[in-house]
Every structure is written in structure tokens, then in C-alpha cells.
Design a protein around this motif. Structure first.
Motif, PDB file in Angstrom:
ATOM      1  N   ILE A 205       1.427  -1.356  -0.120  1.00 17.48           N
ATOM      2  CA  ILE A 205       0.021  -0.007   0.189  1.00 17.48           C
ATOM      3  C   ILE A 205       1.122   1.007  -0.192  1.00 17.48           C
ATOM      4  O   ILE A 205       1.714   1.015   0.848  1.00 17.48           O
ATOM      5  CB  ILE A 205      -1.225   0.179   1.371  1.00 17.48           C
ATOM      6  CG1 ILE A 205      -1.862  -1.316   1.180  1.00 17.48           C
ATOM      7  CG2 ILE A 205      -1.781   1.074   1.270  1.00 17.48           C
ATOM      8  CD1 ILE A 205      -2.984  -1.425   2.588  1.00 17.48           C
ATOM      9  N   VAL A 206       0.806   2.214  -0.666  1.00 17.46           N
ATOM     10  CA  VAL A 206       1.468   3.753  -1.107  1.00 17.46           C
ATOM     11  C   VAL A 206      -0.044   4.646  -0.651  1.00 17.46           C
ATOM     12  O   VAL A 206      -1.218   4.151  -1.842  1.00 17.46           O
ATOM     13  CB  VAL A 206       1.963   3.029  -1.978  1.00 17.46           C
ATOM     14  CG1 VAL A 206       2.879   4.774  -2.710  1.00 17.46           C
ATOM     15  CG2 VAL A 206       3.744   2.625  -2.093  1.00 17.46           C
ATOM     16  N   ALA A 207       0.390   5.380  -0.372  1.00 19.46           N
ATOM     17  CA  ALA A 207      -0.719   6.501  -0.479  1.00 19.46           C
ATOM     18  C   ALA A 207       0.526   7.906  -1.141  1.00 19.46           C
ATOM     19  O   ALA A 207       1.929   8.682  -0.779  1.00 19.46           O
ATOM     20  CB  ALA A 207      -0.336   7.568   1.184  1.00 19.46           C
ATOM     21  N   GLU A 208      -0.119   8.803  -1.842  1.00 23.83           N
ATOM     22  CA  GLU A 208       0.911   9.645  -3.046  1.00 23.83           C
ATOM     23  C   GLU A 208      -0.204  10.910  -2.828  1.00 23.83           C
ATOM     24  O   GLU A 208      -0.778  11.025  -2.885  1.00 23.83           O
ATOM     25  CB  GLU A 208       0.427   8.944  -4.186  1.00 23.83           C
ATOM     26  CG  GLU A 208       1.160  10.347  -4.993  1.00 23.83           C
ATOM     27  CD  GLU A 208       0.936   9.822  -7.106  1.00 23.83           C
ATOM     28  OE1 GLU A 208       2.087   8.722  -7.672  1.00 23.83           O
ATOM     29  OE2 GLU A 208      -0.519   9.383  -7.455  1.00 23.83           O
ATOM     30  N   ALA A 209       0.969  11.778  -2.646  1.00 22.92           N
ATOM     31  CA  ALA A 209      -0.021  13.052  -2.353  1.00 22.92           C
ATOM     32  C   ALA A 209       0.178  13.907  -3.399  1.00 22.92           C
ATOM     33  O   ALA A 209       1.119  13.597  -4.251  1.00 22.92           O
ATOM     34  CB  ALA A 209       1.229  14.004  -1.341  1.00 22.92           C
ATOM     35  N   GLY A 210      -0.575  14.526  -3.406  1.00 21.68           N
ATOM     36  CA  GLY A 210      -1.057  15.010  -4.924  1.00 21.68           C
ATOM     37  C   GLY A 210      -1.805  16.603  -4.774  1.00 21.68           C
ATOM     38  O   GLY A 210      -3.150  16.354  -4.633  1.00 21.68           O
ATOM     39  N   SER A 211      -2.277  17.314  -6.917  1.00 21.72           N
ATOM     40  CA  SER A 211      -3.093  18.072  -6.494  1.00 21.72           C
ATOM     41  C   SER A 211      -3.336  18.411  -8.004  1.00 21.72           C
ATOM     42  O   SER A 211      -2.928  17.853  -8.942  1.00 21.72           O
ATOM     43  CB  SER A 211      -2.514  19.664  -6.121  1.00 21.72           C
ATOM     44  OG  SER A 211      -1.334  20.138  -7.063  1.00 21.72           O
ATOM     45  N   HIS A 212      -4.237  18.852  -8.412  1.00 17.96           N
ATOM     46  CA  HIS A 212      -4.603  18.858  -9.435  1.00 17.96           C
ATOM     47  C   HIS A 212      -5.208  20.331  -9.996  1.00 17.96           C
ATOM     48  O   HIS A 212      -5.738  21.034  -9.310  1.00 17.96           O
ATOM     49  CB  HIS A 212      -5.787  18.311 -10.270  1.00 17.96           C
ATOM     50  CG  HIS A 212      -6.521  18.136 -11.540  1.00 17.96           C
ATOM     51  ND1 HIS A 212      -6.077  17.283 -12.403  1.00 17.96           N
ATOM     52  CD2 HIS A 212      -7.135  18.998 -11.763  1.00 17.96           C
ATOM     53  CE1 HIS A 212      -6.840  16.881 -13.064  1.00 17.96           C
ATOM     54  NE2 HIS A 212      -7.399  18.614 -13.281  1.00 17.96           N
ATOM     55  N   PRO A 213      -4.206  20.920 -11.057  1.00 17.97           N
ATOM     56  CA  PRO A 213      -4.284  22.605 -11.577  1.00 17.97           C
ATOM     57  C   PRO A 213      -5.618  22.538 -11.606  1.00 17.97           C
ATOM     58  O   PRO A 213      -6.504  22.488 -12.300  1.00 17.97           O
ATOM     59  CB  PRO A 213      -3.649  22.538 -12.690  1.00 17.97           C
ATOM     60  CG  PRO A 213      -3.275  20.974 -12.725  1.00 17.97           C
ATOM     61  CD  PRO A 213      -3.421  20.524 -12.213  1.00 17.97           C
ATOM     62  N   LEU A 214      -5.874  23.812 -11.201  1.00 15.69           N
ATOM     63  CA  LEU A 214      -7.076  24.576 -11.906  1.00 15.69           C
ATOM     64  C   LEU A 214      -7.101  26.083 -12.810  1.00 15.69           C
ATOM     65  O   LEU A 214      -6.447  27.075 -11.789  1.00 15.69           O
ATOM     66  CB  LEU A 214      -7.517  25.160 -10.530  1.00 15.69           C
ATOM     67  CG  LEU A 214      -8.636  24.559  -9.814  1.00 15.69           C
ATOM     68  CD1 LEU A 214      -9.412  24.409  -9.107  1.00 15.69           C
ATOM     69  CD2 LEU A 214      -9.684  23.287 -11.326  1.00 15.69           C
ATOM     70  N   ASN A 215      -7.083  25.820 -14.132  1.00 14.38           N
ATOM     71  CA  ASN A 215      -7.205  27.743 -14.396  1.00 14.38           C
ATOM     72  C   ASN A 215      -7.634  28.502 -14.265  1.00 14.38           C
ATOM     73  O   ASN A 215      -7.737  29.809 -14.007  1.00 14.38           O
ATOM     74  CB  ASN A 215      -6.787  26.958 -16.135  1.00 14.38           C
ATOM     75  CG  ASN A 215      -5.933  25.889 -16.620  1.00 14.38           C
ATOM     76  OD1 ASN A 215      -4.827  26.585 -16.458  1.00 14.38           O
ATOM     77  ND2 ASN A 215      -6.457  25.025 -17.471  1.00 14.38           N
ATOM     78  N   SER A 216      -8.739  28.087 -13.575  1.00  7.11           N
ATOM     79  CA  SER A 216      -9.968  28.908 -12.934  1.00  7.11           C
ATOM     80  C   SER A 216     -11.019  28.213 -12.378  1.00  7.11           C
ATOM     81  O   SER A 216     -11.122  27.162 -12.399  1.00  7.11           O
ATOM     82  CB  SER A 216     -10.531  30.222 -14.214  1.00  7.11           C
ATOM     83  OG  SER A 216     -11.217  29.081 -15.401  1.00  7.11           O
ATOM     84  N   PRO A 217     -11.799  29.227 -11.422  1.00  3.66           N
ATOM     85  CA  PRO A 217     -13.458  28.168 -11.089  1.00  3.66           C
ATOM     86  C   PRO A 217     -13.419  27.621 -11.659  1.00  3.66           C
ATOM     87  O   PRO A 217     -14.929  26.251 -11.271  1.00  3.66           O
ATOM     88  CB  PRO A 217     -13.689  29.228  -9.666  1.00  3.66           C
ATOM     89  CG  PRO A 217     -12.276  30.705 -10.217  1.00  3.66           C
ATOM     90  CD  PRO A 217     -11.536  30.224 -11.427  1.00  3.66           C
ATOM     91  N   GLU A 218     -13.936  28.294 -12.963  1.00  4.58           N
ATOM     92  CA  GLU A 218     -15.150  27.152 -13.497  1.00  4.58           C
ATOM     93  C   GLU A 218     -14.353  25.550 -14.186  1.00  4.58           C
ATOM     94  O   GLU A 218     -15.517  24.977 -14.489  1.00  4.58           O
ATOM     95  CB  GLU A 218     -14.831  28.336 -15.059  1.00  4.58           C
ATOM     96  CG  GLU A 218     -16.004  29.071 -15.101  1.00  4.58           C
ATOM     97  CD  GLU A 218     -15.407  30.589 -14.033  1.00  4.58           C
ATOM     98  OE1 GLU A 218     -14.382  30.412 -13.937  1.00  4.58           O
ATOM     99  OE2 GLU A 218     -16.089  31.431 -14.383  1.00  4.58           O
ATOM    100  N   ASP A 219     -13.232  26.067 -14.471  1.00  8.65           N
ATOM    101  CA  ASP A 219     -12.959  24.332 -14.220  1.00  8.65           C
ATOM    102  C   ASP A 219     -13.272  23.490 -13.246  1.00  8.65           C
ATOM    103  O   ASP A 219     -13.843  22.231 -13.368  1.00  8.65           O
ATOM    104  CB  ASP A 219     -11.300  24.358 -14.357  1.00  8.65           C
ATOM    105  CG  ASP A 219     -10.219  25.015 -15.300  1.00  8.65           C
ATOM    106  OD1 ASP A 219     -11.384  25.196 -16.054  1.00  8.65           O
ATOM    107  OD2 ASP A 219      -9.062  24.364 -15.152  1.00  8.65           O
TER     108      ASP A 219
END
Length: 269
Positions: A205-219
Motif C-alpha cells: 500500500i502506497v499513499a501519494e500526495a497530489g494536487s490537480h491544477p485549476l486554470n480558473s474556478p470554472e474548471d
């Protein structure tokens, strides 16, 4: 309608509704994490793979490429509109070894040891009894085979998630969820405990921290419309949804990313 049937009906309805936005480029994480799940399995040419809760093919498509023409992949989802999206991609990629099916992972009817590998990405938590569902998946692949369960880590889609439910609270407090089913398995310890309850020991089991970009709130709104949030949004008339959208997006003004922590689990039989 029993708890299980109700859960299945809600999941199917939400993701059938979300199919029109599910594959929008802003939601590329579905395929990113599906591919990473497959990479962790080190699939071999000729292996037989079952992919349940397959969506539009985030893990099934790379699995089919990995096992080659001598291998097979069966991809199953409750939402027939997502299955149709996956079928179109398989045809475009000319993956004759990949079969998409609309179905319930708890009632597929396959014999014991029918597969070499079973995959479930962001889906096991839709079943009220995750332990029973995991045991059913475990039954369907051979000794020496692998089970991959990928689930969300903590703080999913924050801060947009919190802003979303604040906006829902202002219109329909009765729809606000106090607990999300994946929270039980959103840490390595939680996933390990769930697998242990299913009599599965020694998972990697592996935990991976991450984030996903938003170009704008509409994304973010497009992501919400193409995900399980759509099941909640579908209950609003256009005027109410417009108010929810406005409040939700106001709550994330200035943010450039959302949290996408993931937990990967692979167990060998």
C-alpha cells in the motif's frame, strides 16, 4: 429498495448524468490515476484482467495495451453511458482484446480463478459492504494473481469540495453528506484494515500526495459536473443550480489547485 440496490442505483444515475463531462480535459486525473494503477501492477503479456467500476477506461485502456493481443481485459461499470465512452475509445485505439460491459461487480457470474488480475479504481467504496465486495473480487482471480484497489486519500478536492457543500447547504441542507464512504479507507492503515477484514494479508500500500491544477474556478465546476457530485446537482432546477454554482465558485476564487491525494493497494493471492 434495499441499501445495496439503492447505492447501485444512485451511483449509476450520478455517473450516467456525469458522462457528458466525464472525459473533459479538466478531469484528466481519472486517466492519470488509472494508468498509474496499471503501472504498479507490472502486467505481463497474455494476462487476463477484470476491471470493475471501469468508468470510461482510465485503467482498462492501458491494461489492454500492457497485456497485448494475447491477453484480455473485461471492463465493467454500472453506468452504461460511461461504458459507451470506453467502447468508443477502444475502437479508436483498435484494442480488440478489450471488452466493455454494463454490469454489477457483485453479480458478474465468473467462476473462481477466471482472471490473473482484478482492478478497481475509485469504485470499491460505492458498495455499502466493502469487505464483501472485496472478497468477491478476490474470488475471481487465480492464486499468484493480483488485486489492485485504488482509492482517494484525505481532503479530496479541497478547498473546492468544502465550498461545494457550503453552497448545497444554503439551498438543500438535507442533501449535505456528513460522511463520504471512501473516508474509511483514505489512509494506508484504513485500506489495510479493510483488506484484513476480507482476510487479505500483506498488501503493498502506497499513499501519494497530489494536487490537480485549476486554470480558473470554472474548471472546478466542470469537474463537479463530470463526477459523483452530479448526482446531487441533478436534483436542482436550473435557477437553483445557478445559485449553487455562483456560491461554490465564489468560495474558491483565487485558488489554483485542488487536492488529489490517492492511496494505491496491491495484494497478491
Amino acid at each position: 429498495m434495499g441499501e445495496l440496490d439503492e447505492a447501485k442505483a444512485k451511483a449509476a444515475a450520478a455517473y450516467n448524468a456525469a458522462a457528458d463531462h466525464f472525459d473533459h480535459p479538466v478531469s484528466s486525473f481519472w486517466h492519470r490515476f488509472g494508468r498509474r494503477t496499471v503501472e504498479r501492477l507490472a502486467l505481463q503479456e497474455g494476462e487476463r484482467v477484470l476491471d470493475v467500476c471501469c468508468g470510461s477506461g482510465g485503467s482498462a485502456l492501458p491494461a489492454a495495451e500492457a497485456v497485448g493481443p494475447k491477453g484480455t481485459v473485461v471492463a465493467v461499470d454500472l453506468a452504461e453511458r460511461l461504458v459507451a465512452l470506453g467502447e468508443a475509445k477502444a475502437r479508436e485505439k483498435r484494442l480488440a482484446n478489450l471488452e466493455f460491459k454494463t454490469g454489477d461487480m457483485l453479480a458478474l457470474g465468473y467462476r473462481d480463478a477466471s482472471f490473473d488480475v482484478v482492478v478497481c479504481v475509485f469504485g470499491i467504496f460505492f458498495v455499502p459492504d466493502m469487505v464483501a465486495a472485496t472478497r468477491e473480487l478476490w474470488r475471481m482471480f487465480r492464486p499468484g494473481g493480483r488485486l489492485a484497489i485504488t482509492t482517494w486519500g484525505p481532503d479530496l478536492f479541497e478547498p473546492a469540495n468544502g465550498a461545494f457543500w457550503d453552497a448545497i447547504q444554503a439551498e438543500r441542507p438535507d442533501l449535505v453528506k456528513g460522511f463520504n464512504p471512501w473516508e474509511r479507507i483514505s489512509t494506508p492503515a484504513g485500506l489495510r484494515d479493510m483488506l484484513g477484514d476480507a482476510d487479505i494479508s500483506g498488501p503493498d500500500i502506497v499513499a501519494e500526495a497530489g494536487s490537480h491544477p485549476l486554470n480558473s474556478p470554472e474548471d472546478w465546476w466542470l469537474i463537479a459536473m463530470g463526477s459523483g457530485y452530479r448526482g446531487t446537482l441533478a436534483q436542482f432546477d436550473p435557477a437553483t443550480m445557478a445559485r449553487v454554482r455562483e456560491k461554490n465558485l465564489a468560495g474558491i476564487a483565487g485558488y489554483k489547485a485542488i487536492t488529489t491525494n490517492v492511496v494505491y493497494g496491491v495484494a497478491t493471492k
